[in-house]
Design a protein around this motif. Structure first.
Motif, PDB file in Angstrom:
ATOM      1  N   TRP A  93       0.832  -1.186   0.000  1.00 30.88           N
ATOM      2  CA  TRP A  93       0.000   0.000   0.000  1.00 30.88           C
ATOM      3  C   TRP A  93       0.873   1.244   0.000  1.00 30.88           C
ATOM      4  O   TRP A  93       1.674   1.477   0.910  1.00 30.88           O
ATOM      5  CB  TRP A  93      -0.893  -0.032   1.228  1.00 30.88           C
ATOM      6  N   ALA A  94       0.727   2.065  -1.031  1.00 30.07           N
ATOM      7  CA  ALA A  94       1.586   3.228  -1.197  1.00 30.07           C
ATOM      8  C   ALA A  94       1.517   4.169   0.000  1.00 30.07           C
ATOM      9  O   ALA A  94       2.532   4.748   0.418  1.00 30.07           O
ATOM     10  CB  ALA A  94       1.184   3.976  -2.477  1.00 30.07           C
ATOM     11  N   ILE A  95       0.340   4.334   0.568  1.00 26.67           N
ATOM     12  CA  ILE A  95       0.174   5.262   1.688  1.00 26.67           C
ATOM     13  C   ILE A  95       0.936   4.782   2.918  1.00 26.67           C
ATOM     14  O   ILE A  95       1.467   5.586   3.680  1.00 26.67           O
ATOM     15  CB  ILE A  95      -1.324   5.447   1.992  1.00 26.67           C
ATOM     16  N   GLU A  96       1.012   3.481   3.114  1.00 23.84           N
ATOM     17  CA  GLU A  96       1.742   2.966   4.278  1.00 23.84           C
ATOM     18  C   GLU A  96       3.234   3.236   4.141  1.00 23.84           C
ATOM     19  O   GLU A  96       3.899   3.631   5.109  1.00 23.84           O
ATOM     20  CB  GLU A  96       1.472   1.469   4.445  1.00 23.84           C
ATOM     21  N   PHE A  97       3.798   3.034   2.947  1.00 25.83           N
ATOM     22  CA  PHE A  97       5.200   3.379   2.730  1.00 25.83           C
ATOM     23  C   PHE A  97       5.433   4.863   3.035  1.00 25.83           C
ATOM     24  O   PHE A  97       6.381   5.229   3.726  1.00 25.83           O
ATOM     25  CB  PHE A  97       5.607   3.108   1.275  1.00 25.83           C
ATOM     26  N   ALA A  98       4.564   5.710   2.498  1.00 26.14           N
ATOM     27  CA  ALA A  98       4.728   7.154   2.660  1.00 26.14           C
ATOM     28  C   ALA A  98       4.580   7.563   4.120  1.00 26.14           C
ATOM     29  O   ALA A  98       5.319   8.418   4.625  1.00 26.14           O
ATOM     30  CB  ALA A  98       3.708   7.887   1.796  1.00 26.14           C
ATOM     31  N   ARG A  99       3.616   6.969   4.816  1.00 23.60           N
ATOM     32  CA  ARG A  99       3.367   7.325   6.213  1.00 23.60           C
ATOM     33  C   ARG A  99       4.553   6.958   7.101  1.00 23.60           C
ATOM     34  O   ARG A  99       5.012   7.770   7.925  1.00 23.60           O
ATOM     35  CB  ARG A  99       2.096   6.610   6.686  1.00 23.60           C
ATOM     36  N   LEU A 100       5.071   5.754   6.946  1.00 18.40           N
ATOM     37  CA  LEU A 100       6.212   5.323   7.745  1.00 18.40           C
ATOM     38  C   LEU A 100       7.455   6.131   7.406  1.00 18.40           C
ATOM     39  O   LEU A 100       8.261   6.471   8.285  1.00 18.40           O
ATOM     40  CB  LEU A 100       6.474   3.830   7.521  1.00 18.40           C
ATOM     41  N   ASP A 101       7.625   6.444   6.131  1.00 17.88           N
ATOM     42  CA  ASP A 101       8.762   7.253   5.713  1.00 17.88           C
ATOM     43  C   ASP A 101       8.703   8.637   6.356  1.00 17.88           C
ATOM     44  O   ASP A 101       9.702   9.164   6.829  1.00 17.88           O
ATOM     45  CB  ASP A 101       8.792   7.373   4.194  1.00 17.88           C
ATOM     46  N   ALA A 102       7.513   9.236   6.394  1.00 14.93           N
ATOM     47  CA  ALA A 102       7.359  10.557   6.986  1.00 14.93           C
ATOM     48  C   ALA A 102       7.648  10.542   8.479  1.00 14.93           C
ATOM     49  O   ALA A 102       8.074  11.555   9.048  1.00 14.93           O
ATOM     50  CB  ALA A 102       5.938  11.070   6.736  1.00 14.93           C
ATOM     51  N   MET A 103       7.445   9.401   9.127  1.00 11.09           N
ATOM     52  CA  MET A 103       7.738   9.270  10.554  1.00 11.09           C
ATOM     53  C   MET A 103       9.201   8.967  10.825  1.00 11.09           C
ATOM     54  O   MET A 103       9.616   8.887  11.981  1.00 11.09           O
ATOM     55  CB  MET A 103       6.869   8.166  11.157  1.00 11.09           C
ATOM     56  N   GLY A 104       9.996   8.799   9.748  1.00 15.18           N
ATOM     57  CA  GLY A 104      11.419   8.542   9.920  1.00 15.18           C
ATOM     58  C   GLY A 104      11.780   7.100  10.169  1.00 15.18           C
ATOM     59  O   GLY A 104      12.879   6.806  10.662  1.00 15.18           O
ATOM     60  N   MET A 105      10.885   6.165   9.823  1.00 11.11           N
ATOM     61  CA  MET A 105      11.167   4.742  10.038  1.00 11.11           C
ATOM     62  C   MET A 105      12.044   4.195   8.914  1.00 11.11           C
ATOM     63  O   MET A 105      12.068   4.714   7.806  1.00 11.11           O
ATOM     64  CB  MET A 105       9.866   3.942  10.104  1.00 11.11           C
ATOM     65  N   ARG A 106      12.749   3.119   9.221  1.00 12.54           N
ATOM     66  CA  ARG A 106      13.545   2.402   8.230  1.00 12.54           C
ATOM     67  C   ARG A 106      12.693   1.289   7.643  1.00 12.54           C
ATOM     68  O   ARG A 106      12.330   0.336   8.327  1.00 12.54           O
ATOM     69  CB  ARG A 106      14.798   1.807   8.877  1.00 12.54           C
ATOM     70  N   ILE A 107      12.354   1.426   6.384  1.00 11.57           N
ATOM     71  CA  ILE A 107      11.468   0.452   5.750  1.00 11.57           C
ATOM     72  C   ILE A 107      12.275  -0.715   5.202  1.00 11.57           C
ATOM     73  O   ILE A 107      13.214  -0.530   4.429  1.00 11.57           O
ATOM     74  CB  ILE A 107      10.656   1.124   4.622  1.00 11.57           C
ATOM     75  N   LEU A 108      11.884  -1.910   5.607  1.00 12.56           N
ATOM     76  CA  LEU A 108      12.502  -3.147   5.119  1.00 12.56           C
ATOM     77  C   LEU A 108      11.480  -3.845   4.215  1.00 12.56           C
ATOM     78  O   LEU A 108      10.559  -4.512   4.712  1.00 12.56           O
ATOM     79  CB  LEU A 108      12.878  -4.061   6.282  1.00 12.56           C
ATOM     80  N   PRO A 109      11.587  -3.696   2.907  1.00 14.64           N
ATOM     81  CA  PRO A 109      10.578  -4.283   2.007  1.00 14.64           C
ATOM     82  C   PRO A 109      10.681  -5.802   1.956  1.00 14.64           C
ATOM     83  O   PRO A 109      11.758  -6.354   1.719  1.00 14.64           O
ATOM     84  CB  PRO A 109      10.910  -3.666   0.646  1.00 14.64           C
ATOM     85  N   VAL A 110       9.562  -6.466   2.180  1.00 14.11           N
ATOM     86  CA  VAL A 110       9.493  -7.924   2.127  1.00 14.11           C
ATOM     87  C   VAL A 110       8.687  -8.322   0.898  1.00 14.11           C
ATOM     88  O   VAL A 110       7.498  -7.982   0.807  1.00 14.11           O
ATOM     89  CB  VAL A 110       8.831  -8.502   3.390  1.00 14.11           C
ATOM     90  N   PRO A 111       9.269  -9.019  -0.073  1.00 14.46           N
ATOM     91  CA  PRO A 111       8.507  -9.417  -1.259  1.00 14.46           C
ATOM     92  C   PRO A 111       7.262 -10.216  -0.878  1.00 14.46           C
ATOM     93  O   PRO A 111       7.327 -11.129  -0.063  1.00 14.46           O
ATOM     94  CB  PRO A 111       9.500 -10.276  -2.045  1.00 14.46           C
ATOM     95  N   ARG A 112       6.132  -9.844  -1.453  1.00 13.52           N
ATOM     96  CA  ARG A 112       4.886 -10.565  -1.198  1.00 13.52           C
ATOM     97  C   ARG A 112       4.655 -11.571  -2.313  1.00 13.52           C
ATOM     98  O   ARG A 112       4.666 -11.232  -3.503  1.00 13.52           O
ATOM     99  CB  ARG A 112       3.705  -9.597  -1.128  1.00 13.52           C
ATOM    100  N   ARG A 113       4.444 -12.814  -1.924  1.00 10.46           N
ATOM    101  CA  ARG A 113       4.194 -13.893  -2.869  1.00 10.46           C
ATOM    102  C   ARG A 113       2.757 -14.366  -2.754  1.00 10.46           C
ATOM    103  O   ARG A 113       2.004 -13.890  -1.912  1.00 10.46           O
ATOM    104  CB  ARG A 113       5.168 -15.043  -2.601  1.00 10.46           C
TER     105      ARG A 113
END
Length: 472
Positions: free
Chosen positions: A216-236
């Motif tokens: 979900w694009a909004i979740e990436f953006a929201r966490l990024d705005a909070m300064g979190m380190r995003i670890l992308p996990v491929p979804r299968r």
């Protein structure tokens, strides 16, 4: 098409069109403008007109020219470039580096600033006409017609939310085998607010968070705005890439995993029991929490695998809302949490909103208790099944293939062309697309896009799509 007038030249019209889209963030930072030749052909003007228009955008500071690459929407602040994690070997010993700008707001703004009155394939919700009911106004009239209206209107409501609604939600969750007493449930201003409460309670700036990708694009953006380190996990198809998750756990000690188990956005995948058990084993072994976003539960089978059901709300926090299925403007969501976390989460809610409006919560409780919501959801599911069949047929006829088996509200479609460039061309035709790059933490370009099955039954859209795909 542009038309020359006495008051505005073709160059000025073209520059103004791009400037408006950039300022409205329908063209996000980092987006590439069409090449001079492509733009000239699409707009029916000479290349010199396009060059002059792009020069005006450069002068206004809205775009930048990159040598041998073209023109790009200017980034207003320094941002970081993400690491890819499409294989376990890409998980390095240091935290992922800086990420690129998020443009989820382009889709959100598109919800309020529709480019035309045509059905919008990139939208994330059901068309308004699908949600029209007679029972919702009746519920509001019933609540506002009581003598208690003035009493609860002139004082703050219960901090955790209306007790009647929390009891109804507790009973509803029991039907999904998610054990949650009313005391474990907190109402929120939509599901996104619930996700925000969980993040602000459990995380601090710089903490690593695992998030499914595409996601979900909004979740990436929201966490990024909070300064979190995003670890992308491929979804299968069966769930998250467990090998990548295990490696992240060993190297980065993540604090949280954000997951959509049922009708994952944008792929439509559903979690399998085997994958769910292994995710919970990792959470217990490495001491992280899981927030499960079950936004699409209303159109999903009750027996679908949910982490919160298997876990019994020990390490999981369950999140849901009613904007998708019932009333977007009522803004009612909720979370169900382990007893040990409930008070902390409630404190975070109090600091942000004090309480939530009781009037609409009471109306929603009536809709649930009377069975109106259940019957409405059944009608939506039937209608969606028919729409999906029509949309799939049209998409295949237009030359698309499906990267995931069509299910739920969204289709994950492979177009065979750059969907960022395609989105720009379709915007000129009045259609807002959701290119695949929106659903990657680092805005990874590609040929995929998400379509809304409820909004892509229009043959006129697919005819225009095929025309745009054939353009050089």
């Amino acid at each position: 098409m542009l038309t020359k007038t006495s008051s505005q030249s073709l160059t000025e019209q073209l520059a103004s069109r791009f400037a408006t889209r950039i300022r409205d963030r329908l063209l996000a930072p980092g987006a590439r403008l069409p090449s001079v030749r492509q733009c000239a052909q699409a707009q029916g003007v000479s290349p010199s007109t396009v060059v002059a228009a792009y020069d005006q955008l450069l002068a206004q500071g809205l775009v930048e020219a990159r040598k041998n690459r073209g023109f790009f929407v200017r980034e207003m602040a320094q941002v970081r470039e993400p690491r890819s994690s499409d294989a376990i070997n890409s998980v390095a010993t240091e935290l992922p580096g800086p990420r690129a700008p998020m443009n989820a707001t382009a889709l959100i703004r598109g919800m309020f600033q529709r480019p035309s009155d045509k059905p919008q394939p990139g939208m994330g919700a059901f068309p308004p006409e699908w949600l029209e009911t007679t029972f919702m106004p009746a519920a509001v009239r019933k609540v506002t017609g009581t003598r208690a209206l003035q009493e609860f209107s002139l004082q703050y409501g219960e901090p955790a939310g209306d007790l009647g609604l929390r009891r109804a939600l507790s009973h509803k969750l029991a039907g999904l085998n998610v054990p949650a007493a009313p005391e474990q449930i907190i109402t929120t201003v939509g599901a996104t607010h619930a996700l925000d409460i969980v993040s602000r309670t459990l995380l601090r700036a710089g903490d690593p968070v695992m998030v499914e990708e595409p996601g979900w694009a909004i979740e990436f953006a929201r966490l990024d705005a909070m300064g979190m380190r995003i670890l992308p996990v491929p979804r299968r198809a069966d769930g998250p890439d467990l090998a990548v998750m295990a490696r992240y756990c060993e190297v980065h000690s993540p604090k949280l995993f954000v997951s959509v188990s049922v009708f994952h956005n944008p792929t439509g995948y559903c979690l399998t029991p085997g994958s769910a058990h292994r995710v919970l084993q990792l959470a217990n072994a490495h001491d992280f929490h899981i927030v499960e976003d079950d936004t699409y539960s209303h159109i999903a089978p009750d027996h679908a695998t949910r982490l919160s059901s298997l876990d019994g709300l020990q390490r999981t926090v369950y999140v849901n809302g009613f904007a998708k299925i019932l009333a977007p403007n009522w803004r009612i969501g909720f979370l169900a949490a382990p007893p040990a976390l409930a008070e902390r989460l409630l404190d975070t809610k109090l600091l942000a909103t004090l309480t939530t409006p009781a009037l609409l919560e009471k109306a929603l409780a009536w809709c649930i208790e009377q069975g109106q919501l259940r019957r409405h959801a059944e009608r939506i599911r039937t209608r969606l099944d028919l729409a999906r069949a029509r949309s799939v047929k049209l998409a295949l006829a237009a030359g698309c293939t499906f990267a995931a088996e069509p299910a739920g509200l969204f289709g994950w479609v492979d177009t065979g062309v750059d969907t960022d460039a395609l989105a720009l061309r379709m915007l000129d035709a009045g259609y807002l697309l959701a290119p695949g790059s929106l659903f990657h933490a680092g805005r990874k370009p590609g040929t995929l896009m998400r379509i809304n099955f409820a909004s892509t039954q229009d043959a006129a859209f697919w005819k225009k799509y095929a025309e745009m795909v054939r353009r050089p």
